[in-house]
Design a protein around this motif. Structure first.
Motif, PDB file in Angstrom:
ATOM      1  N   LYS A  77      -8.226  -0.656   3.503  1.00  0.00           N
ATOM      2  CA  LYS A  77      -8.244   0.090   4.770  1.00  0.00           C
ATOM      3  C   LYS A  77      -7.968   1.579   4.509  1.00  0.00           C
ATOM      4  O   LYS A  77      -8.612   2.450   5.085  1.00  0.00           O
ATOM      5  CB  LYS A  77      -7.219  -0.503   5.715  1.00  0.00           C
ATOM      6  N   CYS A  78      -7.018   1.880   3.616  1.00  0.00           N
ATOM      7  CA  CYS A  78      -6.644   3.272   3.346  1.00  0.00           C
ATOM      8  C   CYS A  78      -7.592   3.960   2.363  1.00  0.00           C
ATOM      9  O   CYS A  78      -7.617   5.197   2.307  1.00  0.00           O
ATOM     10  CB  CYS A  78      -5.206   3.336   2.818  1.00  0.00           C
ATOM     11  N   LYS A  79      -8.337   3.189   1.584  1.00  0.00           N
ATOM     12  CA  LYS A  79      -9.315   3.779   0.646  1.00  0.00           C
ATOM     13  C   LYS A  79     -10.450   4.475   1.369  1.00  0.00           C
ATOM     14  O   LYS A  79     -11.053   5.388   0.854  1.00  0.00           O
ATOM     15  CB  LYS A  79      -9.901   2.701  -0.258  1.00  0.00           C
ATOM     16  N   CYS A 139       0.841  -1.195   0.000  1.00  0.00           N
ATOM     17  CA  CYS A 139       0.000   0.000   0.000  1.00  0.00           C
ATOM     18  C   CYS A 139       0.877   1.246   0.000  1.00  0.00           C
ATOM     19  O   CYS A 139       1.796   1.365   0.816  1.00  0.00           O
ATOM     20  CB  CYS A 139      -0.927   0.003   1.218  1.00  0.00           C
ATOM     21  N   ILE A 180      -3.295   1.027  -3.397  1.00  0.00           N
ATOM     22  CA  ILE A 180      -3.884   1.491  -2.146  1.00  0.00           C
ATOM     23  C   ILE A 180      -4.775   0.398  -1.586  1.00  0.00           C
ATOM     24  O   ILE A 180      -5.653  -0.105  -2.297  1.00  0.00           O
ATOM     25  CB  ILE A 180      -4.679   2.797  -2.354  1.00  0.00           C
ATOM     26  N   CYS A 181      -4.528   0.029  -0.325  1.00  0.00           N
ATOM     27  CA  CYS A 181      -5.302  -1.068   0.298  1.00  0.00           C
ATOM     28  C   CYS A 181      -6.715  -0.609   0.664  1.00  0.00           C
ATOM     29  O   CYS A 181      -6.996   0.602   0.697  1.00  0.00           O
ATOM     30  CB  CYS A 181      -4.570  -1.600   1.533  1.00  0.00           C
ATOM     31  N   ILE A 210      -0.014   4.167   0.876  1.00  0.00           N
ATOM     32  CA  ILE A 210      -0.356   5.093   1.963  1.00  0.00           C
ATOM     33  C   ILE A 210       0.170   4.575   3.301  1.00  0.00           C
ATOM     34  O   ILE A 210       0.985   5.217   3.953  1.00  0.00           O
ATOM     35  CB  ILE A 210      -1.872   5.341   2.009  1.00  0.00           C
ATOM     36  N   CYS A 211      -0.272   3.377   3.728  1.00  0.00           N
ATOM     37  CA  CYS A 211       0.160   2.850   5.034  1.00  0.00           C
ATOM     38  C   CYS A 211       1.480   2.092   4.950  1.00  0.00           C
ATOM     39  O   CYS A 211       2.081   1.774   5.968  1.00  0.00           O
ATOM     40  CB  CYS A 211      -0.928   1.972   5.653  1.00  0.00           C
TER      41      CYS A 211
END
Length: 128
Positions: A125-127, A89, A122-123, A91-92
């Motif tokens: 969770k981060c979406k 991901c 992007i996973c 983001i994270c």
């Protein structure tokens, strides 16, 4: 000539325990920081290399060039080639093993010794 036996040291057991408690892969630095006792990064890498040789862990190289390790739980075969997808991901920064496998091509005249499949995005969770 006797075969050298590897002891199950406290540090090895701690590394396995740390990896078993996470749902994503971890770098050697992440593992070192999670250790309840002081262990240097070289020792962590030696433990991880030993585990990889025995087929107990596998790794993938992330976009940043770091190796990320996971326990081999549902790996099939001889543990020499891990043909499942890893997702990183943006983001994270978590790298996770995905339950999707890819079939290996038969490369005439070549012997495949290692594969690494990294998908970047992007996973879920981060979406959110």
């Amino acid at each position: 000539m006797e075969t050298k036996k590897t002891r199950n040291t406290e540090k090895q057991n701690l590394v396995k325990e740390i990896l078993s408690k996470t749902k994503h892969t971890m770098s050697a630095e992440d593992i070192m920081n999670a250790m309840p006792l002081k262990v240097n990064k070289t020792t962590i890498y030696r433990i991880l290399d030993r585990f990889a040789e025995k087929g107990e862990v596998h790794f993938v190289t992330g976009k940043n060039g770091k190796a990320y390790y996971a326990l081999c739980n549902n790996c099939e075969g001889s543990h020499e080639i891990h043909n499942h997808i890893h997702f990183e991901c943006q983001i994270c920064k978590e790298v996770t093993c995905q339950p999707y496998t890819l079939s290996m091509p038969d490369l005439d005249g070549f012997t495949i010794q290692e594969t690494q499949f990294l998908v970047i995005g992007i996973c879920n969770k981060c979406k959110k």
